[in-house]
Design a protein around this motif. Structure first.
Motif, PDB file in Angstrom:
ATOM      1  N   SER A 361      -0.199  -4.946  10.989  1.00 43.70           N
ATOM      2  CA  SER A 361      -0.131  -4.573  12.303  1.00 43.70           C
ATOM      3  C   SER A 361       0.961  -3.020  12.423  1.00 43.70           C
ATOM      4  N   TYR A 362       1.358  -2.981  11.359  1.00 38.97           N
ATOM      5  CA  TYR A 362       2.343  -1.766  11.401  1.00 38.97           C
ATOM      6  C   TYR A 362       2.246  -0.939  10.135  1.00 38.97           C
ATOM      7  N   LYS A 363       2.484   0.306  10.090  1.00 45.27           N
ATOM      8  CA  LYS A 363       2.744   1.131   8.965  1.00 45.27           C
ATOM      9  C   LYS A 363       3.961   0.936   8.084  1.00 45.27           C
ATOM     10  N   HIS A 364       5.085   0.813   8.986  1.00 48.03           N
ATOM     11  CA  HIS A 364       6.511   1.062   8.548  1.00 48.03           C
ATOM     12  C   HIS A 364       7.177  -0.375   8.919  1.00 48.03           C
ATOM     13  N   TYR A 365       8.035  -0.664   8.130  1.00 50.33           N
ATOM     14  CA  TYR A 365       8.849  -1.953   8.357  1.00 50.33           C
ATOM     15  C   TYR A 365      10.277  -1.766   7.869  1.00 50.33           C
ATOM     16  N   HIS A 407       9.534  -4.134  16.339  1.00 50.26           N
ATOM     17  CA  HIS A 407       9.029  -5.530  16.860  1.00 50.26           C
ATOM     18  C   HIS A 407       9.648  -6.468  15.572  1.00 50.26           C
ATOM     19  N   GLY A 427       8.922  -4.687  12.340  1.00 54.41           N
ATOM     20  CA  GLY A 427       7.960  -3.737  12.303  1.00 54.41           C
ATOM     21  C   GLY A 427       8.426  -2.623  13.002  1.00 54.41           C
ATOM     22  N   GLN A 429       6.907   1.223  14.909  1.00 56.48           N
ATOM     23  CA  GLN A 429       5.761   2.261  15.296  1.00 56.48           C
ATOM     24  C   GLN A 429       6.796   3.368  16.377  1.00 56.48           C
ATOM     25  N   ARG A 475       3.777  -0.672   4.699  1.00 50.60           N
ATOM     26  CA  ARG A 475       2.854  -1.924   4.538  1.00 50.60           C
ATOM     27  C   ARG A 475       2.434  -2.130   3.164  1.00 50.60           C
TER      28      ARG A 475
END
Length: 683
Positions: A361-365, A407, A427, A429, A475
């Protein structure tokens, strides 16, 4: 506490008194079958085993109190009359526990049985000598002191309440407010879980429908990754209170309808309007603080107030942040859309309970890795870090000027190749709907991360080997051990949530109401206005008055329609936001940081004003006071326990909003990838 007002439960009239249709009956049967197939119901053998464990534990505490009474010099007649009693609360008491779930229990004892010497001393020794007991772990320094252990294979969390009684009667009713007379704060906290659970069951019109609906919503929340009090979402008691409120608004509805109306109501709820099951009582003679945003700064900036029905009333969801409220609001809206589709036979229960694809659901964590030397150290370190992660969320939100949304995943992941370690993930964004300006796509969180690492390293029980590493991962670089079987799933060809932008925009509007709730506050206001109750300012405290003409209730004799229900829900959820007298909003992040001492750097001294929590009478409610923190004078305090057994703990009040000043920071222009990357990745 008013159980019933004018023939109905709750602080307002029901939205509908209509009974179920044939379609409702059919869908409820389908729902119950779905829940059973998901393995949510305990087996008969499991139920018998738990009853046996509770009976055996009750015998143990009765034997314990007789031993304690005899050791304190009481005569033999008194010793034989001495009594202690076991109560249950939480999911087991509510009747919604699943296979293998632990049992939250409370031991109630007389005034001569102390917590420190007798409960954590004598009883602990008795349990340690029993072959049926394993993994005994006392946590006496917790905000709610607890003993954790396995009894005949069943996990038990045991609290203790020392009452101001010479003998504990076998028919003791702990819901009576008089039981709180002359008890210490730890006892009041320990009693709260049982008192709230029992009152919830009294305040719902149909217990069986409530249980089925709650079991459904708990499972849904876990599948959608919004079930965790410590992570800033909602825990078991929060979901129970929300479901109970829906049961009050639709007293004759079956679980399938209650689930649908749950999403319909809370997808449009205007937070921070509170959810309440009954009147708020204030009993000055007992001296406990109740939830009251007019008097306490702490109550004014809470994002999602869900108020407990038992005295002293408190907000059970004070851990919710702006980011987690946004996530939950999106999920409520998604649930509402799916339930509408189900009414048109375009979706089914399986669609509603689809697992949330967090790692897609996200590109970055952010990856937070923690480790320790052995299992005992790891358990303590894990609990401490988990309880502090909410501060990291708040720091990121604040120091990116709310442009970066966080998140947190409600749980951890373990790499089997690395014992005594685990990883948490968040997550990241950019804020939905924001206009792209130069520099806004770059965030340097190195300073924020270092501040957080320094904060958690003040842990009073820290030992060598307890480490924490925080890194940014994309991700595509998520370690494989987080996926089932260690296999990274293929990404779907289409977006996972095609309506996410629409949901996010709506959620942002609702969450935005939280931040602006106090903007219209005035010192001339005499009443807190909420959509489902009016809290009038009286000398006695908070009193609920029934709505006048134009109530949202729809009688069973009315021709019920979707339009009429929509009007009723809009009137219930779309009322004015709470209006409270607010001079300066308390900075939540600085407040939380004041609850833990900040270790001074080795080379510099830091000045920090730590506000002493205060009760309603202005007296100190804690040991922390304004101090100068330096290398030679660190602020010492005991660390809270790593795994608090009860989600219901009273909040601290009276913190000074000007206790800490915001640190001036330069604009954040560096790339997100400047956060140190993990040097190794699982393959």
């Amino acid at each position: 506490m008013a159980n019933q007002t004018n023939g109905h439960l709750g602080v307002t009239e029901p939205i509908s008194l209509s009974g179920p249709t044939e379609t409702d009956v059919m869908r409820t049967q389908e729902l119950e079958t779905f829940l059973a197939d998901a393995g949510l119901y305990p087996s008969h053998d499991d139920a018998v085993s738990r009853e046996e464990v509770l009976g055996r534990l009750d015998q143990v505490v009765k034997s314990w109190i007789r031993r304690v009474s005899r050791s304190k010099g009481y005569n033999e007649q008194f010793v034989q009359e001495a009594n202690a009693k076991i109560f249950t609360f939480g999911s087991y008491r509510l009747g919604v526990h699943g296979p293998g779930a632990d049992i939250d229990t409370l031991c109630v004892g007389p005034r001569h049985a102390t917590r420190e010497e007798d409960f954590f001393g004598v009883l602990h020794s008795m349990l340690a000598e029993m072959p049926e007991v394993a993994e005994l772990h006392p946590v006496p320094d917790a905000h709610v002191p607890v003993m954790k252990f396995k009894f005949m294979g069943v996990s038990i969390d045991l609290l203790y309440a020392k009452l101001a009684l010479l003998v504990v009667p076998e028919d003791l009713d702990i819901t009576q407010n008089s039981i709180l007379e002359n008890v210490d704060e730890q006892t009041a906290r320990s009693l709260n879980g049982c008192r709230v659970t029992d009152l919830i069951l009294r305040l719902v019109p149909n217990i069986q429908n409530f249980r089925t609906t709650l079991r459904c919503m708990r499972y849904w929340a876990k599948r959608r990754c919004v079930y965790s009090n410590v992570s800033g979402f909602l825990g078991g008691i929060n979901w129970a209170l929300l479901v109970a409120r829906i049961c009050q608004l639709y007293p004759n509805a079956l679980p399938s309808t209650l689930v649908s109306r749950f999403f319909k109501v809370f997808a449009h709820w205007r937070w921070p309007n509170p959810v309440m099951l009954c009147q708020i009582e204030d009993i000055p003679s007992l001296g406990h603080t109740v939830w009251d945003p007019r008097r306490y700064y702490r109550d004014r900036f809470q994002h999602m107030p869900i108020i407990t029905p038992a005295y002293p009333a408190m907000n059970s969801s004070f851990n919710v942040s702006t980011s987690t409220l946004r996530v939950m609001t999106e999920e409520f809206q998604r649930g509402d859309e799916i339930c509408k589709a189900m009414e048109e036979n375009k979706a089914d229960w399986k669609t509603l309970f689809e697992q949330y694809p967090f790692f897609d659901s996200y590109k970055h964590y952010l990856e937070i890795d923690i480790m320790a030397e052995n299992e005992d150290d790891f358990r303590q370190w894990h609990g401490w870090i988990e309880s502090r992660l909410r501060i990291l969320t708040l720091k990121i939100e604040k120091y990116t000027y709310n442009m970066l949304q966080v998140h947190p995943f409600p749980g951890d992941f373990c790499d089997k190749a690395k014992p005594h370690s685990c990883s948490f993930f968040m997550g990241l964004q950019k804020k939905q709907g924001s206009q792209p300006n130069e520099g806004e796509n770059h965030f340097d969180m190195r300073g924020t991360v270092e501040e957080f690492k320094q904060l958690v390293h003040i842990y009073a029980m820290w030992k060598p080997g307890m480490e924490i590493h925080i890194s940014h991962v994309r991700r595509k670089d998520i370690p494989r051990f987080v996926f089932p079987g260690g296999v990274r799933p293929q990404r779907p060809a289409r977006p996972v949530r095609p309506t996410r932008s629409k949901l996010s925009d709506a959620a942002t509007t609702i969450v935005g109401n939280v931040a602006n709730a106090s903007a219209n506050g005035s010192s001339e206001k005499k009443q807190i206005q909420t959509p489902d109750l009016h809290l009038n300012v009286n000398g006695d405290g908070l009193r609920v008055s029934e709505p006048g003409v134009g109530s949202s209730g729809i009688k069973d004799t009315d021709l019920f329609s979707n339009e009429a229900e929509d009007i009723a829900i809009k009137k219930l959820t779309g009322g004015p936001l709470p209006q409270v007298e607010v001079s300066d909003e308390l900075d939540e992040l600085h407040y939380l940081e004041s609850l833990v001492s900040v270790k001074a750097p080795e080379t510099t001294a830091t000045t920090s004003a730590v506000a002493a929590p205060s009760d309603g009478n202005g007296e100190e409610a804690g040991e922390m006071q304004n101090q100068i923190i330096s290398k030679s004078n660190p602020l010492k305090r005991k660390a809270p326990a790593e795994l608090e057994a009860v989600e219901l703990v009273p909040t601290f009040y009276g913190a000074n909003p000007s206790a800490s000043e915001n640190t001036q920071r330069k604009p954040l222009k560096l790339k997100l990838t400047t956060v140190t990357k993990a040097t190794t990745q699982s393959t």
